[in-house]
Motif scaffolding. Structure first.
Motif, PDB file in Angstrom:
ATOM      1  N   GLU A 193       0.650  -1.190   0.132  1.00  0.00           N
ATOM      2  CA  GLU A 193       0.053  -0.120   0.166  1.00  0.00           C
ATOM      3  C   GLU A 193       0.868   1.280  -0.003  1.00  0.00           C
ATOM      4  N   VAL A 194       1.980   1.093   0.487  1.00  0.00           N
ATOM      5  CA  VAL A 194       2.886   2.206   0.757  1.00  0.00           C
ATOM      6  C   VAL A 194       4.264   1.531   0.346  1.00  0.00           C
ATOM      7  N   VAL A 195       4.950   2.719  -0.484  1.00  0.00           N
ATOM      8  CA  VAL A 195       6.289   2.409  -1.025  1.00  0.00           C
ATOM      9  C   VAL A 195       7.377   3.390  -0.836  1.00  0.00           C
ATOM     10  N   VAL A 196       8.491   3.298  -0.225  1.00  0.00           N
ATOM     11  CA  VAL A 196       9.224   4.224  -0.098  1.00  0.00           C
ATOM     12  C   VAL A 196      10.549   3.855  -0.880  1.00  0.00           C
ATOM     13  N   SER A 197      10.882   4.715  -1.758  1.00  0.00           N
ATOM     14  CA  SER A 197      11.845   4.541  -2.784  1.00  0.00           C
ATOM     15  C   SER A 197      13.023   5.621  -2.794  1.00  0.00           C
ATOM     16  N   GLY A 198      14.301   4.979  -2.957  1.00  0.00           N
ATOM     17  CA  GLY A 198      15.265   5.793  -3.052  1.00  0.00           C
ATOM     18  C   GLY A 198      16.125   5.789  -4.340  1.00  0.00           C
ATOM     19  N   GLY A 199      16.732   7.063  -4.678  1.00  0.00           N
ATOM     20  CA  GLY A 199      17.575   7.145  -6.005  1.00  0.00           C
ATOM     21  C   GLY A 199      18.944   7.423  -5.625  1.00  0.00           C
ATOM     22  N   ARG A 200      19.619   7.799  -6.710  1.00  0.00           N
ATOM     23  CA  ARG A 200      21.039   8.092  -6.796  1.00  0.00           C
ATOM     24  C   ARG A 200      21.139   9.160  -5.716  1.00  0.00           C
ATOM     25  N   GLY A 201      20.456   9.952  -5.525  1.00  0.00           N
ATOM     26  CA  GLY A 201      20.822  10.934  -4.587  1.00  0.00           C
ATOM     27  C   GLY A 201      20.911  10.623  -3.079  1.00  0.00           C
ATOM     28  N   LEU A 202      20.839   9.258  -2.712  1.00  0.00           N
ATOM     29  CA  LEU A 202      21.219   8.938  -1.607  1.00  0.00           C
ATOM     30  C   LEU A 202      22.654   8.579  -1.431  1.00  0.00           C
ATOM     31  N   ASP A 241      14.369   2.440   7.886  1.00  0.00           N
ATOM     32  CA  ASP A 241      13.498   2.988   8.999  1.00  0.00           C
ATOM     33  C   ASP A 241      12.156   3.585   8.561  1.00  0.00           C
ATOM     34  N   LEU A 242      12.212   4.298   7.653  1.00  0.00           N
ATOM     35  CA  LEU A 242      11.028   5.019   7.306  1.00  0.00           C
ATOM     36  C   LEU A 242       9.984   3.929   6.885  1.00  0.00           C
ATOM     37  N   ALA A 243      10.654   3.075   5.988  1.00  0.00           N
ATOM     38  CA  ALA A 243       9.737   1.861   5.377  1.00  0.00           C
ATOM     39  C   ALA A 243       8.936   1.220   6.673  1.00  0.00           C
ATOM     40  N   ALA A 254       5.832  -0.388   4.824  1.00  0.00           N
ATOM     41  CA  ALA A 254       6.106   0.030   3.479  1.00  0.00           C
ATOM     42  C   ALA A 254       6.973  -0.911   2.825  1.00  0.00           C
ATOM     43  N   ALA A 255       6.862  -1.186   1.613  1.00  0.00           N
ATOM     44  CA  ALA A 255       8.041  -2.056   0.718  1.00  0.00           C
ATOM     45  C   ALA A 255       8.977  -0.911   0.142  1.00  0.00           C
ATOM     46  N   THR A 256      10.228  -1.417  -0.019  1.00  0.00           N
ATOM     47  CA  THR A 256      11.217  -0.484  -0.325  1.00  0.00           C
ATOM     48  C   THR A 256      11.423  -0.691  -1.861  1.00  0.00           C
ATOM     49  N   ALA A 257      11.677   0.378  -2.560  1.00  0.00           N
ATOM     50  CA  ALA A 257      12.088   0.311  -4.015  1.00  0.00           C
ATOM     51  C   ALA A 257      13.321   1.210  -4.354  1.00  0.00           C
ATOM     52  N   CYS A 258      13.445   1.401  -5.698  1.00  0.00           N
ATOM     53  CA  CYS A 258      14.872   2.028  -5.907  1.00  0.00           C
ATOM     54  C   CYS A 258      14.857   2.262  -7.652  1.00  0.00           C
ATOM     55  N   SER A 259      15.551   3.600  -7.919  1.00  0.00           N
ATOM     56  CA  SER A 259      15.510   3.739  -9.393  1.00  0.00           C
ATOM     57  C   SER A 259      16.556   2.772  -9.770  1.00  0.00           C
ATOM     58  N   ARG A 260      16.394   2.961 -11.328  1.00  0.00           N
ATOM     59  CA  ARG A 260      17.261   1.905 -12.067  1.00  0.00           C
ATOM     60  C   ARG A 260      18.827   1.993 -11.804  1.00  0.00           C
ATOM     61  N   ILE A 286       4.266  -0.419 -10.432  1.00  0.00           N
ATOM     62  CA  ILE A 286       3.387  -0.435  -9.260  1.00  0.00           C
ATOM     63  C   ILE A 286       2.395   0.680  -8.987  1.00  0.00           C
ATOM     64  N   ALA A 287       1.359   0.572  -8.095  1.00  0.00           N
ATOM     65  CA  ALA A 287       0.524   1.563  -7.934  1.00  0.00           C
ATOM     66  C   ALA A 287      -0.081   1.591  -6.606  1.00  0.00           C
ATOM     67  N   PRO A 288       0.967   1.836  -5.625  1.00  0.00           N
ATOM     68  CA  PRO A 288       0.362   1.887  -4.217  1.00  0.00           C
ATOM     69  C   PRO A 288      -0.444   3.150  -3.948  1.00  0.00           C
ATOM     70  N   ASN A 289      -0.897   3.317  -2.862  1.00  0.00           N
ATOM     71  CA  ASN A 289      -1.742   4.330  -2.298  1.00  0.00           C
ATOM     72  C   ASN A 289      -0.594   5.589  -2.098  1.00  0.00           C
ATOM     73  N   LEU A 290       0.318   5.174  -1.634  1.00  0.00           N
ATOM     74  CA  LEU A 290       1.438   6.455  -1.341  1.00  0.00           C
ATOM     75  C   LEU A 290       2.791   5.940  -1.653  1.00  0.00           C
ATOM     76  N   TYR A 291       3.527   6.693  -2.607  1.00  0.00           N
ATOM     77  CA  TYR A 291       4.865   6.532  -3.112  1.00  0.00           C
ATOM     78  C   TYR A 291       5.592   7.733  -2.608  1.00  0.00           C
ATOM     79  N   ILE A 292       6.728   7.250  -2.036  1.00  0.00           N
ATOM     80  CA  ILE A 292       7.464   8.467  -1.538  1.00  0.00           C
ATOM     81  C   ILE A 292       8.740   8.246  -2.145  1.00  0.00           C
TER      82      ILE A 292
END
Ligand SMILES: Cc1cc2nc3c(=O)[nH]c(=O)nc-3n(C[C@H](O)[C@H](O)[C@H](O)COP(=O)(O)OP(=O)(O)OC[C@H]3O[C@@H](n4cnc5c(N)ncnc54)[C@H](O)[C@@H]3O)c2cc1C
Ligand SMILES: Nc1ncnc2c1ncn2[C@@H]1O[C@H](COP(=O)(O)O)[C@@H](O)[C@H]1O
Lengths: 247, 320
Positions: free
Chosen positions: B200-209, B220-222, B227-233, B254-260
């Protein structure tokens, strides 16, 4: 070993998507066409790698499409493959397209049929499964690794929350996702060689269609972003809780 | 005439996407003035009669443990026999990994038109027209199914599960099940995490990390959000994160309720995998990052400062 690789033509990933004729047709004006990334980067490259390992392997490419798919299939041939087949038909019905491919696959007695995991325009993820059923062959969808030992394939595929590995005897139909191979860039020699490789044009078999596009639509525009100051994270949490009801 | 819904399961439990499919199938049956049944292949530990609360009257059960592993060829044949045995003419399947393997085979087998990746109930006022996503979420197509038997594969997270009252009658269905030709030799699942496509909720990180060592704050946030965790390519390509977390055009959609989205620029190919999320939050230090145009809420700021604060504020909200 004979491998058939299914190649489709799709709009470039950055294309502006719009429709015409009362939202009944995709607006092709100004659209740059490319080989569907999954077909090019994974299915085709893996087939070429198998041929590099065993030069007696024959790799054929197939596309179901009009004459305007020829630049795309030539581009695919520049990466590798012995010959290309174009079934001269245009259809947006997956079953119709799959049945044309199955017809060629049956006639050519291929040991392996590779497709991409999905087209980036129609997103059906359907052709491979349909072809496998029409050939009465096993189907491994969303493969992320493909190894071949004699006539046994060991294939890893995506499952929810992970991966699983399966063994299966040829013939088999496989839809290829990221991981199966690494993207390659065609070189000059390949581009020159592609010009002399045969591109056969085959008339379609008589196949019924099961679906029909009635219309397209674009999603409603977003209202615009609400920005919250970086030192006021509590406000973001309040909005997500009270306004968006997302947490 | 009736509606048959495939009940997908893993590790002895019915998947959340199947509750959505059951609700969808039951609502569709109501719309068509008929009844809906679930079809369970294999065995689960869950309470089957209780599935009646999603609006189905019956659970057709092919009680054969070999079906706990997916061989699309065996599945398609077994479902086809169930379709014949029950006289169903609309079949609903989740457009998840199982559905993507099985629905097209079934379609070819039954010569039943398939709409893959449906997001709404069909319009049956004039024919049978189903809305699905196309162009990787950038548009929709309304597809008419012209065959007598119809198959809909439903995008996960696009139809709301409604649980009411009711019990379903469980009927054992005697159909022949072929021996699988595909031998599963290894299963590698991440334990205890929410599967990305069901989250329902996905926390995703990119190269900015900046590097994999900084994913602790994402996890921790996930964790506080379940939430599930995801990332950019590029993050998956450089092996900061496993491949199955990569979302986008070439990854998982994906199509969660909330994507961060945290430290992700919002390239069009990334958006193609997440733009069906109901609410999108973007945290990026660059106010010009394209992702803000696709976002509902945003913070222009440094992820390393904002994310830990966000985790704390959510903990406060949840009282943990
Ligand atoms: C055919 C094709 C298919 C593709 N498929 C995909 C796909 O499926 N999925 C995908 O994701 N990409 C895909 N891409 C790649 C895509 O175009 C982008 O290159 C990629 O999404 C960029 O990843 P990123 O946002 O993590 O990195 P970057 O573009 O490098 O962005 C990093 C962001 O982090 C921000 N940042 C930096 N430091 C901080 C900080 N301290 N705090 C907050 N923010 C910070 C920066 O401002 C920047 O916006 C594809 C590309 C092509 C050509
Ligand atoms: N017109 C076509 N000709 C040849 N192959 C195709 C065609 N359309 C789709 N495919 C193949 O089938 C895969 C899945 O497509 P789809 O089912 O449309 O998502 C693609 O990645 C291609 O490999």
């Amino acid at each position: 070993m004979k491998i058939l690789v299914c190649i489709s033509k799709v709009p470039d990933t950055t294309s502006k998507i719009s429709f015409k004729d009362g939202n009944k047709k995709f607006e092709e004006a100004g659209v740059q066409w490319i080989i569907n990334p999954y077909d090019e980067w994974y299915a085709l490259v893996r087939a070429i790698e198998l041929k590099e390992k065993d030069p007696s392997t024959i790799v054929h490419l197939i596309t179901v499409g009009g004459a305007d798919t020829e630049p795309i299939i030539r581009k695919a041939l520049a990466l590798g493959g012995d010959e290309a087949i174009r079934v001269n038909a245009v259809s947006d019905d997956s079953f119709y397209v799959a049945a044309q491919i199955a017809e060629i696959a049956r006639q050519g007695s291929y040991d392996l049929v590779f497709t991409g995991k999905e087209t980036i325009d129609y997103n059906a993820s359907s052709i491979g499964g349909m072809v496998s059923e029409l050939l009465d062959a096993p189907y491994i969808s969303l493969a992320t690794k493909f190894e071949l030992d004699g006539t046994t394939a060991t294939i890893t595929r995506e499952i929810e929350g992970g991966e699983e590995t399966a063994e299966v005897s040829l013939p088999v139909v496989v839809s290829c996702a990221k991981g199966v191979a690494e993207q390659r860039i065609p070189n000059m020699r390949g581009i020159m060689a592609a010009r002399t490789r045969p591109l056969k044009i085959v008339e379609p078999a008589a196949i019924e269609t099961l679906t029909q596009v009635a219309s397209y639509e674009l999603p409603p525009a977003k209202a615009g972003v609400k920005l919250v100051a970086a030192d006021n994270v509590a406000e973001l949490v309040r909005l997500l809780h009270e306004e968006a009801k997302a947490i | 005439m009736s509606v048959l819904i495939l009940i997908d399961h893993a590790d002895g439990h019915i998947k959340k996407s199947s509750f959505e499919a059951l609700t969808y199938g039951a609502d569709l049956a109501k719309q068509l003035g008929t009844t809906a049944a679930g079809l369970l292949l294999g065995t689960v530990n869950d309470d089957l009669p209780a599935l009646g609360k999603y609006g189905i009257t019956t659970v057709q059960h092919v009680n054969n443990e070999s079906l706990n592993n997916l061989d699309a060829q065996v599945y398609a044949k077994t479902i086809a026999e169930a379709v014949t045995a029950t006289g169903a003419d609309v079949i609903v399947i989740s457009h998840n990994q199982t559905g993507k393997a099985v629905a097209p085979r079934l379609s070819a087998r039954l010569k039943a038109g398939l709409v893959a990746g449906a997001i709404a109930l069909p319009d049956t006022s004039n024919g049978f027209v189903v809305k699905k996503t196309v162009f990787s979420g950038k548009a929709f197509a309304n597809i008419g199914i012209t065959s007598a038997v119809k198959i809909i594969s439903l995008n996960p997270n696009s139809y709301k599960t409604v649980a009411g009252e009711g019990t379903a009658e469980v009927k054992e269905l005697a159909v022949t099940v072929d021996a699988p030709k595909v031998k599963i030799t290894n299963v590698n699942k991440v334990k205890g995490e929410v599967p990305l496509t069901e989250a329902e909720v996905v926390v995703s990180g990119g190269r900015g990390l900046k590097g994999p060592e900084n994913w602790g704050m994402i996890e921790d946030l996930a964790h506080v959000l379940h939430a599930a965790t995801a990332c950019s390519r590029p993050v998956a390509d450089t092996h900061w994160r496993p491949h199955h977390e990569h979302v986008g055009q070439t990854g998982i959609q994906i199509a969660p309720n909330l994507y961060i989205a945290i430290g992700i620029s919002g390239a069009i190919q990334h958006l193609a995998g997440v733009n069906r999320s109901k609410t999108i939050v973007v945290i990026n230090k660059d106010a010009e990052a394209p992702f803000f145009k696709a976002a509902d809420y945003g913070i222009v700021g440094d992820a390393f400062e904002v994310v830990p604060k966000l985790t704390e504020e959510i903990k406060k909200l949840k009282g943990v």
